[in-house]
Design a protein around this motif. Structure first.
Motif, mmCIF file in Angstrom:
data_model
loop_
_atom_site.group_PDB
_atom_site.id
_atom_site.type_symbol
_atom_site.label_atom_id
_atom_site.label_comp_id
_atom_site.label_asym_id
_atom_site.label_seq_id
_atom_site.Cartn_x
_atom_site.Cartn_y
_atom_site.Cartn_z
ATOM 1 N N THR A 31 0.844 -1.193 0.000
ATOM 2 C CA THR A 31 0.000 0.000 0.000
ATOM 3 C C THR A 31 0.879 1.243 0.000
ATOM 4 O OG1 THR A 31 -0.103 0.168 2.428
ATOM 5 C CG2 THR A 31 -1.743 -1.237 1.347
ATOM 6 N N LYS A 32 0.281 2.374 -0.429
ATOM 7 C CA LYS A 32 0.966 3.669 -0.435
ATOM 8 C C LYS A 32 2.278 3.565 -1.230
ATOM 9 C CE LYS A 32 -2.358 4.363 2.489
ATOM 10 N NZ LYS A 32 -3.646 4.936 2.056
ATOM 11 N N GLY A 33 3.395 4.005 -0.636
ATOM 12 C CA GLY A 33 4.671 3.940 -1.340
ATOM 13 C C GLY A 33 5.109 2.542 -1.679
ATOM 14 N N TYR A 34 4.726 1.563 -0.874
ATOM 15 C CA TYR A 34 5.030 0.173 -1.189
ATOM 16 C C TYR A 34 4.130 -0.362 -2.302
ATOM 17 C CZ TYR A 34 8.275 -0.618 2.703
ATOM 18 O OH TYR A 34 9.355 -0.594 3.556
ATOM 19 N N GLY A 35 2.978 0.238 -2.500
ATOM 20 C CA GLY A 35 2.121 -0.150 -3.608
ATOM 21 C C GLY A 35 2.775 0.147 -4.942
ATOM 22 N N VAL A 36 3.475 1.284 -5.028
ATOM 23 C CA VAL A 36 4.202 1.638 -6.244
ATOM 24 C C VAL A 36 5.301 0.610 -6.506
ATOM 25 C CG1 VAL A 36 5.547 3.438 -7.383
ATOM 26 C CG2 VAL A 36 3.746 4.065 -5.776
ATOM 27 N N GLN A 37 6.009 0.232 -5.442
ATOM 28 C CA GLN A 37 7.080 -0.747 -5.596
ATOM 29 C C GLN A 37 6.542 -2.086 -6.066
ATOM 30 O OE1 GLN A 37 9.579 -3.661 -2.836
ATOM 31 N NE2 GLN A 37 9.511 -1.597 -2.028
ATOM 32 N N ALA A 38 5.453 -2.555 -5.466
ATOM 33 C CA ALA A 38 4.932 -3.878 -5.777
ATOM 34 C C ALA A 38 4.431 -3.988 -7.214
ATOM 35 C CB ALA A 38 3.804 -4.244 -4.807
ATOM 36 N N ALA A 39 4.059 -2.873 -7.816
ATOM 37 C CA ALA A 39 3.513 -2.891 -9.172
ATOM 38 C C ALA A 39 4.579 -2.730 -10.245
ATOM 39 C CB ALA A 39 2.470 -1.778 -9.334
ATOM 40 N N ASN A 40 5.842 -2.593 -9.834
ATOM 41 C CA ASN A 40 6.916 -2.326 -10.783
ATOM 42 C C ASN A 40 8.161 -3.144 -10.444
ATOM 43 O OD1 ASN A 40 6.068 0.165 -12.558
ATOM 44 N ND2 ASN A 40 5.406 0.647 -10.482
ATOM 45 N N PHE A 41 9.061 -3.248 -11.427
ATOM 46 C CA PHE A 41 10.349 -3.875 -11.192
ATOM 47 C C PHE A 41 11.382 -2.877 -10.680
ATOM 48 C CE2 PHE A 41 8.849 -7.150 -14.287
ATOM 49 C CZ PHE A 41 9.091 -8.269 -13.493
ATOM 50 N N TRP A 42 11.204 -1.598 -10.999
ATOM 51 C CA TRP A 42 12.239 -0.652 -10.625
ATOM 52 C C TRP A 42 12.163 -0.277 -9.143
ATOM 53 C CZ3 TRP A 42 9.013 3.492 -9.534
ATOM 54 C CH2 TRP A 42 7.902 3.675 -10.345
ATOM 55 N N GLY A 43 13.347 -0.046 -8.584
ATOM 56 C CA GLY A 43 13.423 0.459 -7.215
ATOM 57 C C GLY A 43 12.964 -0.504 -6.153
#
Length: 420
Positions: free
Chosen positions: A248-260
Motif C-alpha cells: 500500500t501507499k509507497g510500497y504499492g508503487v514498488q509492488a507494481a513495478n520492477f524498478w526500485g
C-alpha cells in the motif's frame, strides 16, 4: 618512552584471547564491456524484466571482511563490507565508496535459544532476490537493529527496526535547507520455517514504513505496508519458489513495478497515498538432464492509482494511473564439461498503463535474447567465478526509434562474475 593506548591494548588483548584471526574474506563483483551495433556502447535494458545475462553495462564490486569472536557459548560476529559501482569506461575511475555493511551480530546471548541472534549496525537484512534478473523483491537493508531466528516452536521469528531515509524542506527562497522535515523507518517482522507439505516451507514477512516529523512540518506521505508470503519447494532436481506480495501507499508503487525494489516511494509527497499494488513471482533452478540446467522467472505485477511515471512519459507525468505487466525469463545452460558451458537467456516484459478513467493508454514492452560461451570453476549452474563471451539481441516492441532510430540493437561483450 612511547605511550601505549589503553583502548588499543584492551582491544588487541580481547581479539587475541577470543580468536585465531581467521578473517572471513567474502565478496562479489561483475565487470566487463560491450560493443553495440548502433553505436550505443555497452548497454543494459530493463534487466529486472528480461534478464541480466549479457544485459549489464556496469562494473559493481563488494568486498567484505568478517570476524567471529567466541567466548564460551557466545559468538560475536563483526561484519563489514565496502561496495562501489561505476561504468568501467576507463582504467582509473573516481567514484563514491559506500559502507554497505558494518554490524555486530551476537549469537548465544539467550541461554534458552542458542540460535537467536541480536544485532545492531548497518546490514543487508535478509534480502530476497531472483538471481537471473538481479531483482530484489524484498529488501529492507539499512541501519538499525533487532533480533533474528528467535524460536517460536519450530518457527523462527525475526524483528528489526531500520531507518529508511528522510525528507528535507527548503525555505521560501529555495536556498537554505532546513533540518529534516521527516525521517522514515521500517519495522520489519518475519516468521520463517513454517512447515507445509513434504520439502515445502512458508515464510511470512511484514514491512511497515512510517515517519517521524520535525520542525512543525507535517509529513505528506501516509504510512505504508508491504506483506510478503514465500513458499519454498525443494525438488529432487532443484528448487522452486513462489512469492506473493501486496503493498500500500509507497510500497504499492514498488509492488507494481520492477524498478526500485526496496524503495518506499513516498517521502514529502501525497502522490502515492492512494496507491496499491501486488506481484506474483515464481522462479527456480532445475536439472533438466545430465548436461542441462535451467533457471527461470515468471512474474505478474499490477497496481492502481500509481502516481507519477519514472520513464518520463509526458502522458502520465504527474497523473495517477493503473498498471499491469508480466515477465517471462528462461536461462538454460548446456555443460560441455566440468568447466565449459554454453548459456542461453530469453526474456520478455510487456504491459500497459491506463490513466484518465481508461481514456489514456500506453503499451510498453521489450525482449532480449542472449547466447554466451562461458567457463566457470565447476559445472554447477551456480558455479563462480565465471568468464563469459556473449552476444545479445534487444527488441523494443512499442518504440521503433528507441535505439538511435531503430527498434533493435545487438551487443557483443565479455564479462566476468564472481562471488566467494
Amino acid at each position: 618512552m612511547k605511550k601505549v593506548s589503553v583502548i588499543a591494548a584492551a582491544v588487541a588483548a580481547t581479539l587475541a584471547a577470543g580468536s585465531a584471526f581467521a578473517v572471513d574474506f567474502n565478496g562479489y563483483f561483475r565487470a566487463g564491456t560491450g560493443i553495440s551495433g548502433n553505436g550505443n556502447g555497452d548497454m543494459s535494458v530493463n534487466k529486472n524484466g528480461v534478464g541480466r545475462l549479457g544485459n549489464e553495462n556496469d562494473n559493481y564490486y563488494e568486498i567484505g571482511l568478517a570476524e567471529d569472536l567466541k567466548t564460551g557459548d557466545q559468538t560475536w560476529r563483526i561484519e563489514s563490507m565496502i561496495a562501489q559501482g561505476n561504468n568501467g569506461s576507463v582504467g582509473w575511475e573516481d567514484g563514491d565508496f559506500n559502507v554497505a555493511q558494518f554490524a555486530v551480530k551476537a549469537k548465544g546471548l539467550i541461554a534458552s535459544d542458542k540460535d537467536a541472534t541480536m544485532w545492531a549496525g548497518k546490514t543487508y537484512y535478509q534480502r530476497k532476490d531472483i538471481h537471473i534478473s538481479d531483482f530484489y523483491f524484498l529488501n529492507t537493508s539499512g541501519t538499525g537493529g533487532g533480533i533474528e531466528n528467535l524460536s517460536i516452536g519450530d518457527q523462527k521469528l525475526s524483528l528489526a527496526l531500520i531507518q529508511d531515509g528522510d525528507y528535507k524542506v527548503q525555505d521560501a527562497d529555495g536556498k537554505d535547507t532546513k533540518v529534516d522535515s521527516s525521517t522514515g523507518y521500517i519495522f520489519d517482522a518475519r516468521l520463517a520455517n513454517i512447515g507445509l507439505w513434504e520439502d515445502a516451507a512458508l515464510e511470512l514477512a511484514l514491512a511497515y514504513n512510517f515517519a517521524t516529523e520535525s520542525n512543525d512540518q507535517k509529513e505528506k506521505a501516509d504510512d505504508g505496508v508491504l506483506v510478503t508470503a514465500i513458499v519454498q519447494q525443494g525438488l529432487s532436481n532443484g528448487f522452486n519458489q513462489t512469492v506473493l506480495q501486496y503493498g500500500t501507499k509507497g510500497y504499492g508503487v514498488q509492488a507494481a513495478n520492477f524498478w526500485g525494489a526496496g524503495a518506499y516511494y513516498a517521502r514529502g509527497t501525497e502522490a502515492f497515498n492512494d496507491a496499491s499494488g501486488f506481484r506474483l513471482l515464481n522462479w527456480g533452478v532445475v536439472n533438466l538432464a545430465q548436461d542441462w540446467e535451467m533457471g527461470h522467472q515468471l512474474a505478474y505485477l499490477s497496481g492502481s492509482d500509481i502516481g507519477g511515471q519514472k520513464s518520463g512519459s509526458s502522458l502520465y507525468t504527474g497523473k495517477q494511473f493503473d498498471i499491469d505487466q508480466y515477465s517471462v525469463v528462461v536461462r538454460p545452460m548446456y555443460k560441455w564439461n566440468d568447466t565449459m558451458r554454453t548459456v542461453f537467456e530469453a526474456g520478455y516484459n510487456a504491459g500497459e498503463r491506463i490513466a484518465d478513467g481508461g481514456v489514456a493508454k500506453e503499451d510498453f514492452g521489450n525482449a532480449k535474447f542472449t547466447v554466451a560461451q562461458a567457463w566457470a570453476m565447476g559445472d554447477s549452474w551456480w558455479a563462480r567465478p565465471e568468464l563469459r563471451v556473449y552476444g545479445t539481441y534487444h527488441l523494443d516492441t512499442e518504440n521503433d526509434k528507441v535505439f538511435d532510430g531503430d527498434d533493435t540493437e545487438f551487443v557483443f561483450g565479455i564479462q566476468a562474475e564472481a562471488w566467494w
